[in-house]
Design a protein around this motif. Structure first.
Motif: not given
Length: 423
Positions: A208-213, A252-259, A261-266
């Motif tokens: 649940g901790e998000h870090r921007i790359v 807020s998007v990552l939290t709302a969509f239950g992401i 862990r792992g990478p994400s591309h928004t």
């Protein structure tokens, strides 16, 4: 395989997902690959490097096949957009770390994504789900122009169309009948087209901790509406006027969509009324970004992705994400018209320019090249780096001055090939 051989289950490890196999082995695991579409399973050498290859998109069948083979699965990892739904549903059934399985479909289907975004209170474009050309026209008039139409399960902008005015609806025939995975298109999302600056945002998450790359801006040659964003793409820093609000919205998007862990591309758009969600992907970025991270930032994104799905904290979250250079990418379209490729003039000279990391040619001479309107119809692209944004933009401009795609008009015999390529 035996239960004494711990394995990583990789979902669709082909093309840009191929390096996951080497990363899993480097971490000491066997490689079990699950291929979710017949097209992906048809690619040459797709199963190379697998200890076990399975073929299914159904979580029930995947769970049974793993059990029958005695696989000691320690993580399930998505390697392409196609596999994000199966990944988290299967991980949940196996009791392994993953993202919220109840929202897995909302992270895959654009229609479910829009519906959940609205329910979660995110700023999203007004939309309708339709199943025919007639419904597209009615939905467009209901929403108001401009609108953009997308297959709900596609990727890479394939089959996406923008209609700026009602007159554009005269051409409602779909560009493609099958999506990028060669599956038939049966439904479309019609949504209000958001005019504004478009960004792609890459994050890594752990518990649940998000870090921007990093963050990239899609730059177009003019202010016209577009259905394919790739032209010039430039990495932007915190000095960019939209960086802070885009980063905050994406969190807020990552939290709302239950992401979790792992990478994400928004992908988002910044308009006068705020930031709007275009799409969220719970997987690594495609395109050149990941290669540039490794070449110039010392990151190990494939290893870190596996670590996230093992339930471990990846090194990326604790070390500095500090790129010593800026990145960029250029996509040269076929603007001459569909037909057999004569040549991509200037490609070799462009490849030799300072700051050019790689050049990719999508077609060989003689092959049919459609008009460029999605990721699978790109005749030329290049990844670059430079000391700052101005240097990157100068390199992209220099490449454009050199590279020209030449096709010859399609002969009658070429028409069949062109139609086949479009489907």
């Amino acid at each position: 395989m035996t239960t004494s051989a711990p394995a990583i289950v990789l979902v669709d490890p082909v093309r840009q997902g191929w390096p996951f196999k080497a990363a899993a082995r480097d971490l000491g695991f066997r490689v079990v690959s699950v291929y979710t579409h017949a097209y992906l399973a048809s690619l040459d050498r797709h199963a190379e490097g697998d200890d076990l290859s399975l073929y299914t998109a159904d979580p029930d069948e995947a769970e049974r096949l793993l059990a029958d083979a005695g696989v000691d699965a320690r993580a399930v990892v998505p390697c392409l957009e196609a596999g994000v739904h199966l990944t988290d549903v299967l991980a949940h059934r196996l009791g392994l770390p993953g993202n919220d399985h109840t929202l897995a479909w909302a992270r895959r289907s654009k229609a479910a994504m829009r519906a959940h975004g609205a329910e979660a209170g995110l700023r999203i474009p007004e939309f309708r789900l339709v199943h025919s050309a007639d419904e597209i026209a009615r939905a467009a008039h209901d929403i108001g122009f401009p609108v953009i139409v997308k297959p709900t399960l596609g990727a890479g902008s394939q089959g996406v169309r923008v209609y700026s005015t009602a007159a554009d609806l005269a051409d409602l025939e779909p560009r493609v009948t099958h999506d990028v995975y060669r599956e038939p298109v049966r439904e479309w999302l019609v949504e209000r087209y958001v005019r504004g600056r478009e960004f792609a945002v890459n994050f890594f998450s752990s518990d649940g901790e998000h870090r921007i790359v990093d963050m990239w801006e899609y730059l177009r040659p003019d202010d016209a509406d577009y259905d394919f964003p790739l032209w010039d793409i430039v990495q932007v820093g915190r000095e960019h006027g939209d960086f802070a609000r885009v980063e905050e919205y994406t969190r807020s998007v990552l939290t709302a969509f239950g992401i979790r862990r792992g990478p994400s591309h928004t992908e988002v758009k910044c308009a006068a009324d705020g930031v709007h969600l275009i799409e969220v992907g719970a997987r690594l970025s495609g395109g050149p970004a990941v290669d540039l991270w490794m070449a110039h930032g010392g990151l190990r994104p494939f290893h870190d992705t596996i670590a996230c799905y093992l339930g471990r904290r990846p090194a990326l979250l604790d070390g500095p994400v500090d790129f010593p250079v800026r990145f960029g990418s250029v996509v040269v379209h076929n603007e001459q018209g569909p037909g057999p490729l004569v040549a991509v003039h200037g490609a070799e000279e462009a490849a030799g320019l300072p700051g050019v990391d790689s050049v990719e040619l999508g077609y060989a001479p003689g092959e049919h090249v459609p008009a460029t309107h999605d990721n699978v119809s790109i005749p030329f692209s290049a990844a670059v780096h430079g000391p700052d944004t101005d240097a990157v933009l100068a390199t992209l401009a220099r490449i454009r001055s050199l590279v020209r795609v030449e096709t010859r008009p399609a002969a009658p015999a070429d028409g069949t090939d062109a139609a086949a390529a479009a489907s």
